[in-house]
Enzyme design. Structure first.
Site, PDB file in Angstrom:
ATOM      1  N   ASP A   1     -21.059 -10.568  -0.472  1.00  0.00           N
ATOM      2  CA  ASP A   1     -23.046 -10.858  -0.139  1.00  0.00           C
ATOM      3  C   ASP A   1     -23.364 -12.429   0.246  1.00  0.00           C
ATOM      4  O   ASP A   1     -22.786 -13.033  -0.452  1.00  0.00           O
ATOM      5  CB  ASP A   1     -23.703 -10.114  -1.425  1.00  0.00           C
ATOM      6  CG  ASP A   1     -24.785 -10.635  -0.922  1.00  0.00           C
ATOM      7  OD1 ASP A   1     -25.444  -9.938   0.261  1.00  0.00           O
ATOM      8  OD2 ASP A   1     -25.889 -10.494  -1.656  1.00  0.00           O
TER       9      ASP A   1
ATOM     10  N   ASP B   1     -24.968 -10.393  -6.148  1.00  0.00           N
ATOM     11  CA  ASP B   1     -25.316 -10.441  -7.120  1.00  0.00           C
ATOM     12  C   ASP B   1     -26.562 -10.131  -7.455  1.00  0.00           C
ATOM     13  O   ASP B   1     -27.457  -9.674  -8.370  1.00  0.00           O
ATOM     14  CB  ASP B   1     -25.595 -11.854  -7.029  1.00  0.00           C
ATOM     15  CG  ASP B   1     -27.049 -12.214  -6.566  1.00  0.00           C
ATOM     16  OD1 ASP B   1     -26.893 -11.622  -5.312  1.00  0.00           O
ATOM     17  OD2 ASP B   1     -27.602 -13.605  -6.206  1.00  0.00           O
TER      18      ASP B   1
ATOM     19  N   ASP C   1     -26.640  -4.694  -4.417  1.00  0.00           N
ATOM     20  CA  ASP C   1     -24.824  -4.790  -4.554  1.00  0.00           C
ATOM     21  C   ASP C   1     -23.983  -4.098  -4.762  1.00  0.00           C
ATOM     22  O   ASP C   1     -22.190  -3.978  -5.087  1.00  0.00           O
ATOM     23  CB  ASP C   1     -24.358  -7.010  -4.829  1.00  0.00           C
ATOM     24  CG  ASP C   1     -24.871  -7.685  -3.460  1.00  0.00           C
ATOM     25  OD1 ASP C   1     -24.756  -7.566  -2.705  1.00  0.00           O
ATOM     26  OD2 ASP C   1     -25.267  -8.677  -4.265  1.00  0.00           O
TER      27      ASP C   1
END
Length: 638
Positions: free
Chosen positions: A341, A534, A538
């Site tokens: 990400d 995080d 996600d």
């Protein structure tokens, strides 16, 4: 529907070499003394006393071997309703056989060395686990609760509720997670993120349970129940990591009873082969049978993987990498692809000023003061980045107006200033237009500075890659692992960041619900895939991935579903973890191959008549000790 991975860590029913309490240790040393006494009597030709001393040595030094061998075999057999012998049972039989054929000295030698080697294995396991389990001693137990009348009362942490106000004095352990209401201090957060340098904390900053308040005192508001703190989640992961082994270690544990059963099944054929195949006497055949039981005992094989796995988990915990179980270490070592990400993982997660351009004839200091003074009265997310970039500036007293669609507006020295997005300005020189286009191509957000409606400067901002991102991505690419960045940013911005960090592939304009689908596609194209993230959005992708990795400063949800957590948000730690797991696999297979070579060598020498019980015991248990010492190499950082 996305495939959901279950995080279940099965308890292992097979025997583990754990010798708790002082009694087995005391009896072992009594048995060791009895063995040397027996050697003395044998040297003085007092055979009766020598035999008595050797028998006493077997009973005392072999107390835990006999109890765990016979006791665990019976209980596991009854429980699982099939014959479940273990290594200790094999050694107990070999010792009994040696005594029955009149070799009590060699039977005692077998027990003394075997028991000593397994006490060493327990010590090594304990040393590996200690790096992790000492966290339990850091669990906070008391808190200073601030009452309505302002007085403080010492209470148990379990009594503290969300919303309570606590006082934390100099030198106190912070009892739970919360937000500072009043006061400043420096806090040692090494128990959470492994970082030894204390962090300065002030009003509004978050503090965590188990961390140490080093200077100053403050009051804080509790934001989490004691069972939901970051530290509590770390302890939960620690417990899971110690009960879950690598696939290789689990396979060895599962095969142990079957292997021992096969050895016992062949035992009668070994005895019968002596007189009929090798022309041995029955006494010699029984003796060779005892040596056979010792030679084929898989002690070194059983110790090949478990100490290595525990030492690896211990090493990683010291580096701030928490892992929920050994099985994920095996997967990490075999990764074929890794997806990142962008925000908060490859980047810092907050915009930073990267460029500041202005007309040459302007006074730079005056222009910065005007801009910062205006931004200090704005709640725009870019304002804090601009203020942070120009510390010590912005002391002007201005009346600032926030005009929708145009940005900030103010008057200084009878001149009208405005800060806003480029589309809100009409009077722009070609030079600024070209500069804006170039910066936009680099994925940066541009803000114009205008005076009397003419653009006189610009500020470019960007969520820049963190320090470790580029080197970590380069490491994975060098290791032959496909790297992908997933971002919700526009394609142009995403590709600009992707070029900076060097990823193989950029997936831009991605909605949160689509991240898991991308991970699934990576699994189909490349194989074992890891996902780093995080945030809450996600979580589905972390669960879908073969190895979900959360950043420690991310959300609780990400930490809950992840298999690994990088407590310092440092991607170099992930590269370190990958290198360590590759080394773990290498050492495990070194141990397995070495232990099997020793078994084959001992069995061959036995049937050639070149092996006795004493030499067999020394070589067999010596190989176990060497395997354990090799595993201890995983405790060393590199």
């Amino acid at each position: 529907m996305n495939q959901i991975k279950e995080h279940n860590h099965e308890a292992h029913t097979e025997h583990e070499h754990q010798h708790h309490g002082k009694l087995p240790v005391v009896l072992y040393f009594i048995g060791l003394i009895a063995f040397f006494v027996g050697l003395y009597f044998e040297f003085t030709n007092n055979n009766l006393l020598a035999t008595s001393a050797f028998l006493a040595s077997i009973v005392t030094a072999g107390y835990h071997v006999i109890m765990e061998g016979v006791g665990d075999t019976i209980s596991n057999t009854l429980k699982l309703k099939r014959f479940m012998p273990n290594i200790h049972f094999l050694m107990a039989l070999a010792t009994l056989g040696a005594v029955l054929i009149g070799n009590s000295e060699e039977g005692a030698l077998l027990i003394v060395i075997f028991a000593g080697a397994h006490f060493l294995e327990s010590y090594v396991d304990g040393k590996s686990k200690k790096e992790i389990t000492n966290l339990l001693e850091m669990n906070p137990t008391e808190a200073r609760l601030v009452l309505e009348n302002g007085e403080t009362h010492l209470v148990s942490v379990e009594e503290v509720k969300v919303g309570d106000t606590l006082q934390v004095l100099n030198g106190d352990q912070i009892p739970t997670d919360g937000i500072i209401l009043q006061g400043t201090s420096s806090v040692d957060e090494s128990s959470i993120n492994g970082e030894s340098i204390p962090k300065e904390k002030t009003v509004g900053d978050e503090v965590f349970a188990s961390t140490m308040n080093e200077s100053g005192s403050f009051t804080m508001q509790v934001t989490k129940d004691s069972s939901e703190t970051v530290f509590a989640k770390i302890l939960e992961m620690v417990n899971e990591s110690q009960s879950s082994l690598t696939k290789t270690a689990t396979l060895i544990q599962r095969l142990e009873p079957r292997y021992v059963s096969f050895v016992l099944f062949l035992f009668p054929f070994v005895i019968l082969s002596g007189p009929f195949v090798f022309d041995w006497t029955w006494e010699m055949s029984w003796y060779r049978g005892m040596v056979y039981l010792i030679a084929v005992s898989p002690c070194a094989l059983a110790a090949s993987a478990i100490p290595t796995t525990l030492a690896t988990i211990s090493n990683l915990s010291r580096k701030g990498v928490l892992v929920k179980g050994g099985e994920y270490l095996s997967k990490l070592a075999d990764l074929k692809a890794v997806s990142f990400d962008k925000t908060g993982t490859l980047t810092h997660g907050k915009p930073e000023v990267t460029d500041f351009e202005y007309d040459e004839e302007l006074d730079e200091a005056e222009l910065i003061d005007v801009v910062v003074s205006m931004e200090k009265q704005s709640n725009h997310p870019l304002a804090s980045a601009i203020i942070k970039h120009f510390p010590g500036s912005g002391t002007l007293s201005l009346e600032v107006e926030n005009i929708v669609g145009q940005g900030l507006s103010a008057t200084y020295n009878n001149q009208h200033y405005r800060i806003g997005k480029p589309t809100s300005f009409d009077k722009v020189s070609p030079e600024y237009n070209q500069l804006k286009e170039r910066l936009a191509q680099e994925g940066k957000t541009v803000v114009y500075i205008g005076r009397e409606d003419w653009v006189i400067g610009l500020i470019a901002l960007m969520d820049v890659p963190n320090e470790a991102a580029q080197s970590a991505v380069a490491y994975f690419k060098e290791a032959g692992i496909h790297t992908t960045m997933i971002t919700g940013d526009a394609q142009l911005t995403g590709e600009a960041i992707g070029r900076k960090v060097g990823v193989d592939e950029v997936q831009a304009n991605v909605m949160p619900e689509d991240k898991a689908s991308i991970v699934k596609d990576q699994q189909e194209r490349y194989g074992l895939t890891a996902m780093l993230g995080d945030g809450v959005n996600d979580a589905p992708a972390l669960v879908t991935a073969d190895v979900g990795i959360a950043m420690g400063e991310g959300t609780d949800v990400a930490m809950d579903v992840a298999d690994l957590v990088l407590m310092q948000n440092d991607l170099s730690k992930l590269a370190y973890a990958h290198r360590l797991t590759k080394k773990m696999n290498k050492i495990t297979w070194q141990n397995i191959i070495f232990s099997m070579i020793v078994v084959v060598t001992l069995v061959t020498l036995n049937f050639l008549g070149k092996m006795d019980i004493g030499l067999g015991v020394v070589m067999h248990e010596g190989s176990t000790i060497l395997v354990i010492l090799n595993a201890l190499r995983m405790l060393k950082s590199f």
